[in-house]
Design a protein around this motif. Structure first.
Motif, mmCIF file in Angstrom:
data_model
loop_
_atom_site.group_PDB
_atom_site.id
_atom_site.type_symbol
_atom_site.label_atom_id
_atom_site.label_comp_id
_atom_site.label_asym_id
_atom_site.label_seq_id
_atom_site.Cartn_x
_atom_site.Cartn_y
_atom_site.Cartn_z
ATOM 1 N N LEU A 1 0.831 -1.216 0.000
ATOM 2 C CA LEU A 1 0.000 0.000 0.000
ATOM 3 C C LEU A 1 0.861 1.260 0.000
ATOM 4 C CD1 LEU A 1 -2.758 -1.031 2.587
ATOM 5 C CD2 LEU A 1 -3.089 -0.654 0.131
ATOM 6 N N MET A 2 2.057 1.156 0.575
ATOM 7 C CA MET A 2 2.930 2.330 0.686
ATOM 8 C C MET A 2 3.884 2.470 -0.505
ATOM 9 S SD MET A 2 3.932 2.738 4.697
ATOM 10 C CE MET A 2 4.788 1.192 4.873
ATOM 11 N N ASP A 3 3.778 1.591 -1.508
ATOM 12 C CA ASP A 3 4.669 1.634 -2.667
ATOM 13 C C ASP A 3 4.258 2.777 -3.592
ATOM 14 O OD1 ASP A 3 6.124 1.288 -4.962
ATOM 15 O OD2 ASP A 3 5.820 -0.878 -5.074
ATOM 16 N N GLN A 4 4.999 3.880 -3.528
ATOM 17 C CA GLN A 4 4.626 5.090 -4.263
ATOM 18 C C GLN A 4 4.656 4.897 -5.771
ATOM 19 O OE1 GLN A 4 3.524 7.832 -2.325
ATOM 20 N NE2 GLN A 4 3.637 6.096 -0.910
ATOM 21 N N ASN A 5 5.416 3.903 -6.226
ATOM 22 C CA ASN A 5 5.484 3.668 -7.667
ATOM 23 C C ASN A 5 4.262 2.917 -8.194
ATOM 24 O OD1 ASN A 5 8.842 3.193 -6.885
ATOM 25 N ND2 ASN A 5 8.123 4.883 -8.136
ATOM 26 N N ARG A 6 3.441 2.426 -7.279
ATOM 27 C CA ARG A 6 2.226 1.720 -7.698
ATOM 28 C C ARG A 6 0.958 2.460 -7.292
ATOM 29 N NH1 ARG A 6 4.088 -3.160 -9.669
ATOM 30 N NH2 ARG A 6 2.127 -3.000 -10.826
ATOM 31 N N ILE A 7 0.981 3.028 -6.083
ATOM 32 C CA ILE A 7 -0.148 3.803 -5.559
ATOM 33 C C ILE A 7 0.467 4.992 -4.833
ATOM 34 C CG2 ILE A 7 -2.200 3.783 -4.081
ATOM 35 C CD1 ILE A 7 -1.745 0.620 -4.021
ATOM 36 N N ALA A 8 0.172 6.195 -5.261
ATOM 37 C CA ALA A 8 0.844 7.356 -4.683
ATOM 38 C C ALA A 8 0.004 8.008 -3.596
ATOM 39 C CB ALA A 8 1.170 8.380 -5.777
ATOM 40 N N ASN B 1 2.829 5.491 6.354
ATOM 41 C CA ASN B 1 2.780 4.576 7.498
ATOM 42 C C ASN B 1 1.477 4.670 8.297
ATOM 43 O OD1 ASN B 1 3.964 2.538 8.998
ATOM 44 N ND2 ASN B 1 4.843 3.964 10.471
ATOM 45 N N LEU B 2 1.012 5.873 8.578
ATOM 46 C CA LEU B 2 -0.197 6.003 9.405
ATOM 47 C C LEU B 2 -1.466 5.576 8.665
ATOM 48 C CD1 LEU B 2 1.564 7.457 11.437
ATOM 49 C CD2 LEU B 2 -0.252 9.130 11.723
ATOM 50 N N TRP B 3 -1.615 6.083 7.460
ATOM 51 C CA TRP B 3 -2.867 5.801 6.747
ATOM 52 C C TRP B 3 -2.932 4.360 6.259
ATOM 53 C CZ3 TRP B 3 -7.092 8.754 7.191
ATOM 54 C CH2 TRP B 3 -6.909 10.047 7.708
ATOM 55 N N SER B 4 -1.784 3.731 6.011
ATOM 56 C CA SER B 4 -1.836 2.299 5.680
ATOM 57 C C SER B 4 -2.324 1.521 6.899
ATOM 58 C CB SER B 4 -0.461 1.788 5.227
ATOM 59 O OG SER B 4 0.503 1.913 6.254
ATOM 60 N N ASP B 5 -1.881 1.916 8.087
ATOM 61 C CA ASP B 5 -2.385 1.279 9.306
ATOM 62 C C ASP B 5 -3.901 1.430 9.423
ATOM 63 O OD1 ASP B 5 0.065 0.364 10.152
ATOM 64 O OD2 ASP B 5 0.307 1.816 11.774
ATOM 65 N N GLU B 6 -4.385 2.634 9.139
ATOM 66 C CA GLU B 6 -5.827 2.887 9.256
ATOM 67 C C GLU B 6 -6.612 2.030 8.259
ATOM 68 O OE1 GLU B 6 -7.355 5.460 11.514
ATOM 69 O OE2 GLU B 6 -8.791 3.873 11.118
ATOM 70 N N ILE B 7 -6.142 1.948 7.047
ATOM 71 C CA ILE B 7 -6.845 1.170 6.008
ATOM 72 C C ILE B 7 -6.923 -0.302 6.427
ATOM 73 C CG2 ILE B 7 -6.648 0.323 3.631
ATOM 74 C CD1 ILE B 7 -5.310 3.146 3.019
ATOM 75 N N LEU B 8 -5.810 -0.827 6.966
ATOM 76 C CA LEU B 8 -5.803 -2.242 7.350
ATOM 77 C C LEU B 8 -6.620 -2.481 8.612
ATOM 78 C CD1 LEU B 8 -2.094 -2.920 6.423
ATOM 79 C CD2 LEU B 8 -4.141 -3.716 5.208
ATOM 80 N N PHE B 9 -6.627 -1.505 9.499
ATOM 81 C CA PHE B 9 -7.475 -1.572 10.696
ATOM 82 C C PHE B 9 -8.950 -1.661 10.285
ATOM 83 C CE2 PHE B 9 -9.999 0.566 13.983
ATOM 84 C CZ PHE B 9 -9.547 -0.027 15.155
#
Length: 262
Positions: free
Chosen positions: A159-166, A170-178
DNA sequence: GTGATTGTTAGTAA
DNA sequence: ATTACTAACAATCA
């Protein structure tokens, strides 16, 4: 503080405070070693210009006009753009400032020096050169699902791979998975199609909410992770009896609730 | 003193 | 060639 919602809030700030004003000077602040800032040539080009539009792609902010040049700002870990009016004083750790005609100023505060400012000709060309993926709020569902479903990395890292999804950090990936109920170390390639769809949906609703509240965490729902992102505190999700904890995933500290994320 | 930090990237390895 | 992982960057704070 700067992921997609924070950068969008910053773009809005620029939109509200820095358009259609003549640039009297663009200057470097003090203590500018080890930070990527424009040279004399670029600073001179900005003088006399007016900015008429703003853009954002992922964690990159753009300020410019149809004819260019543009300024692009990356906030790094601790950067922030702060508009102010004289006689207000400039923030500490200002590395770059724009002096507009009259009292308006724009300061780029960057204490940890991991951000940058560049003068560029065209945002689209810059985005292409950096090989950034589509912005997280614009990416097609199919593009997202195909990438994540084929990824053997920890889903948090994917989710944090800027070359695939910009735009996701760290924080918002945690929120999405939560929100999705997934352990941050799960592999996208192990998930079924309907599960990948829920991750996509959670990404959109989560980031959109972050944008709506202009990244003010006190205005996020009480049952979300970010406003409660501390180890050993009770899981804020309604009906969940778990405790939040953290561990390293992909080199970053992931906060999550083991009771409802697996 | 130790270890952490909301980001990116060069280098390495598979 | 592509993907995945680590260390390094810099300053500050708990």
């Amino acid at each position: 503080m700067p992921e997609l919602p924070e950068n969008e809030a910053q773009r809005l700030t620029l939109e509200r405070t820095c358009l259609n004003r003549t640039v009297e000077a663009a200057e470097l602040g003090d203590n500018i070693t080890h930070i990527d800032l424009p040279g004399d040539n670029e600073l001179g080009r900005l003088k006399g210009r007016q900015f008429t539009e703003t853009r954002r792609h992922g964690k990159n902010i753009f300020l410019g006009s149809k004819t260019g040049p543009w300024i692009t700002v990356h906030l790094g870990m601790s950067g922030w753009l702060i508009p102010y009016d004289l006689p207000e004083s400039e923030p500490d750790h200002t590395k770059f400032r724009i002096v507009f005609e009259g009292d308006r100023r724009l300061a780029f505060r960057c204490p940890r020096k991991l951000g940058h400012v560049k003068v560029i000709e065209d945002p689209d060309a810059y985005i292409a050169a950096k090989k950034l993926g589509p912005d997280a709020l614009s990416i097609e569902r199919n593009t997202f699902v195909d990438f994540l479903g084929g990824s053997k990395a920890a889903i948090k890292s994917a989710l944090m791979d800027q070359n695939r999804i910009a735009g996701i950090g760290n924080l918002w990936s945690d929120e999405i998975l939560f929100q999705t109920g997934l352990d941050p170390a799960r592999k996208g390639s192990d998930l079924k199609a309907d599960r990948l769809d829920t991750v996509f949906d959670a990404m959109l609703t989560t980031l959109s909410k972050g944008v709506v509240v202009e990244a003010d965490y006190s205005r996020l729902p009480d049952d979300w992770l970010i406003p409660n992102r501390k180890s050993k505190s009770d899981c804020p999700r309604a009906g969940c009896e778990g405790k939040l904890t953290h561990r390293k995933v992909g080199g970053r500290t992931a906060y999550y609730c083991p009771a409802h994320q697996s």
